[in-house]
Design a protein around this motif. Structure first.
Motif, PDB file in Angstrom:
ATOM      1  N   PHE A  13       0.772  -1.164  -0.117  1.00 34.63           N
ATOM      2  CA  PHE A  13      -0.106   0.126   0.010  1.00 34.63           C
ATOM      3  C   PHE A  13       0.790   1.209   0.006  1.00 34.63           C
ATOM      4  O   PHE A  13       0.620   2.269  -0.524  1.00 34.63           O
ATOM      5  N   ILE A  14       2.101   1.371   0.657  1.00 30.23           N
ATOM      6  CA  ILE A  14       2.685   2.338   0.691  1.00 30.23           C
ATOM      7  C   ILE A  14       3.521   2.394  -0.604  1.00 30.23           C
ATOM      8  O   ILE A  14       3.709   3.655  -0.913  1.00 30.23           O
ATOM      9  N   SER A  15       3.833   1.542  -1.332  1.00 33.23           N
ATOM     10  CA  SER A  15       4.347   1.645  -2.692  1.00 33.23           C
ATOM     11  C   SER A  15       3.289   2.170  -3.548  1.00 33.23           C
ATOM     12  O   SER A  15       3.791   3.002  -4.540  1.00 33.23           O
ATOM     13  N   GLY A  16       1.997   2.376  -3.431  1.00 36.49           N
ATOM     14  CA  GLY A  16       1.104   2.981  -4.121  1.00 36.49           C
ATOM     15  C   GLY A  16       1.674   4.459  -4.001  1.00 36.49           C
ATOM     16  O   GLY A  16       1.480   5.363  -5.029  1.00 36.49           O
ATOM     17  N   LEU A  17       1.956   4.885  -2.670  1.00 33.07           N
ATOM     18  CA  LEU A  17       2.353   6.319  -2.675  1.00 33.07           C
ATOM     19  C   LEU A  17       3.510   6.654  -3.545  1.00 33.07           C
ATOM     20  O   LEU A  17       3.611   7.577  -4.158  1.00 33.07           O
ATOM     21  N   GLY A 123       8.083  15.770   2.191  1.00 34.82           N
ATOM     22  CA  GLY A 123       7.652  14.275   3.212  1.00 34.82           C
ATOM     23  C   GLY A 123       7.890  13.115   2.648  1.00 34.82           C
ATOM     24  O   GLY A 123       7.753  12.060   2.962  1.00 34.82           O
ATOM     25  N   ARG A 124       8.187  13.070   1.308  1.00 29.98           N
ATOM     26  CA  ARG A 124       8.592  11.663   0.729  1.00 29.98           C
ATOM     27  C   ARG A 124      10.021  11.248   0.834  1.00 29.98           C
ATOM     28  O   ARG A 124      10.404  10.318   0.257  1.00 29.98           O
ATOM     29  N   GLY A 125      10.841  12.133   1.402  1.00 29.30           N
ATOM     30  CA  GLY A 125      12.307  11.651   1.558  1.00 29.30           C
ATOM     31  C   GLY A 125      12.395  10.720   2.774  1.00 29.30           C
ATOM     32  O   GLY A 125      11.793   9.561   2.820  1.00 29.30           O
ATOM     33  N   PRO A 126      13.249  11.357   3.552  1.00 32.70           N
ATOM     34  CA  PRO A 126      13.310  10.495   4.796  1.00 32.70           C
ATOM     35  C   PRO A 126      12.093   9.652   5.558  1.00 32.70           C
ATOM     36  O   PRO A 126      11.949   8.563   5.933  1.00 32.70           O
ATOM     37  N   LEU A 128       8.873   8.940   4.415  1.00 33.59           N
ATOM     38  CA  LEU A 128       8.279   8.097   3.595  1.00 33.59           C
ATOM     39  C   LEU A 128       9.157   6.689   3.416  1.00 33.59           C
ATOM     40  O   LEU A 128       8.988   5.514   3.668  1.00 33.59           O
ATOM     41  N   LYS A 129      10.427   6.945   3.269  1.00 30.23           N
ATOM     42  CA  LYS A 129      11.472   6.011   3.347  1.00 30.23           C
ATOM     43  C   LYS A 129      11.795   5.033   4.489  1.00 30.23           C
ATOM     44  O   LYS A 129      11.588   3.893   4.727  1.00 30.23           O
TER      45      LYS A 129
END
Length: 469
Positions: A13-17, A123-126, A128-129
């Protein structure tokens, strides 16, 4: 290598983001300068359009560090992802709305929209990773027994696959109008966002409650370690400058060249960013196959430093190739006697595929240097913690890329005599040559700094390992 293929329902599900971010980045953000130049012909020039793009990228990179700190200190990663992704979706929607307005009003509201998107991208950097990393860690495993390199490999597998699929999907938007591209990107991210929120309850968070502000010995050692590698880290600013140039002036080169294949197909600029992304993703994979795992720590450190240096070499060659291609492109303009009043809309009789080498070199630069920097934080850190490996390495790369964007603005201002209203009335050949010379000087500085630091801090460990053998 196959241990990296680890299925996780939460990670799916996170991969969808991640997919939606990859699509929006390649379909919108990478070629945003084209939108400015296409729609602001009477309102801006090449240098101003590049500055707007670089400011957005720079603020996004700097804010990523602040957002990372907030997520680790005050808010959990989940909340940070919720807030920043919502801002990104709103920014894309407003970008679509701006295309419905008259040009005068569009120019006025576009600046705050760009800033809103910059905050959303942070927010997609550290965060989300790190959140993805948490989901690919088996909850049943003993924390002390976790193979941190294997878990990192799992995260990288999910991230690269999802991001690459998003990049490929963005190719379908290359034939669409700007209005439809903005709307589709916003809808895809909104759907992925809601889908993730709907399934977020299945995720068991490993977030630990912050109980105080005391620092452990490991954290103090991390600070000492970061101070030690600051000289190496600062030499990466030039790579960030070259990266920023690729997202601005390389794109404008493509927009003024022959992009037709016969009479049936038009080659979009996004194809070259797909090429760059593919090359960047392949480099760590190939290095993992070629470099044996069972080597001493000192040799591994040396390999990491060499990888960063190779990335800088490719940055230099990317600028040299771009310089030579621009010289040839400008010679065709002079030979064809293209009038300045038609220079914006006239495509030069030079195939767009001439740009493939410089984008490929740009991908090799990112693949080697970023992979080297990422490994630098893990393999040189005595504490060898996942916090340092992920948060610090991601933040450091964000910071250097952000500085690179601001350097591009500064250099464009200092050498403003080389920039006209559009690319055909500019002298980007001189700018690319200056970047090539700057890259050569930076490479020499990196070699000197690396040699000094290696002999001062890490040579003794290599001698001890050799004596043990």
């Amino acid at each position: 290598m196959f241990s990296n293929i680890h299925f996780s329902k939460a990670a799916l599900f996170i991969s969808g983001l991640v997919f939606s971010h990859g699509l929006a980045e390649n379909a919108v953000m990478c070629i945003l300068i084209s939108y400015f130049m296409d729609n602001w012909k009477t309102k801006t020039n090449l240098r101003q359009a590049a500055a707007v793009v670089n400011v957005e990228e720079g603020i996004s990179a700097i804010m990523a560090i602040i957002v990372s700190y907030v997520s680790e200190t005050y808010l959990c990663q989940f909340k940070v992802i919720v807030y920043t992704t919502a801002l990104f979706v709103i920014g894309l929607v407003l970008l679509w709305v701006s295309t419905l307005l008259n040009p005068e009003l569009e120019v006025r509201i576009l600046y705050p929209i760009v800033m809103l998107i910059a905050l959303g991208k942070a927010g997609r950097g550290p965060p989300l990773k790190a959140f993805l990393l948490d989901q690919v860690t088996d909850n049943g495993e003993d924390h002390q027994a976790i193979d941190e390199e294997e878990v990192e490999g799992r995260k990288n597998f999910w991230w690269r696959v999802a991001w690459s699929l998003g990049v490929v999907a963005s190719f379908s938007l290359s034939i669409c109008s700007w209005r439809r591209t903005f709307l589709t990107s916003a809808m895809v991210m909104a759907i992925a966002y809601l889908w993730w929120l709907d399934k977020a309850s299945i995720v068991e968070s490993n977030e630990e409650e912050i109980t105080g502000r005391l620092y452990t010995v490991a954290q103090v050692n991390q600070v000492k370690f970061l101070i030690t590698i600051v000289p190496i880290w600062t030499t990466y600013f030039v790579n960030g400058l070259v990266e920023a140039t690729g997202r601005t002036f390389f794109v404008e080169q493509a927009n003024n060249m022959d992009d037709n294949i016969g009479n049936l197909f038009i080659v979009p600029v996004t194809l070259f960013f797909m090429l760059k992304s593919l090359v960047t993703s392949l480099v760590p994979f190939l290095l993992q196959l070629l470099i044996p795992k069972q080597i001493s720590r000192s040799k591994r450190r040396l390999i990491i430093l060499v990888k960063i240096g190779i990335g800088m070499v490719f940055a230099m060659f990317s600028c040299i190739v771009a310089w030579q291609i621009e010289v040839h492109r400008l010679s065709l303009i002079k030979r064809g006697k293209i009038n300045d009043q038609y220079s914006i809309s006239t495509n030069i009789p030079m195939s767009i595929f001439w740009l493939a080498p410089q984008f490929t070199l740009l991908g090799l630069m990112a693949g080697f240097a970023e992979d080297g920097l990422r490994d630098l934080f893990y393999n040189f850190d005595e504490s060898k913690t996942l916090i340092c490996n992920n948060s610090s390495s991601s933040s450091s790369m964000d910071w250097t890329l952000g500085i690179g964007n601001f350097l591009n603005i500064l250099f464009a201002f200092l050498f403003r005599a080389w920039f006209g209203d559009n690319i055909n009335s500019s002298r980007l050949d001189k700018y690319f040559l200056m970047l090539a010379m700057f890259s050569i000087g930076n490479l020499c500085l990196y070699c000197l700094v690396t040699l000094v630091l290696y002999n001062k801090f890490w040579r003794e460990e290599q001698v001890r390992e050799e004596n043990i053998v």
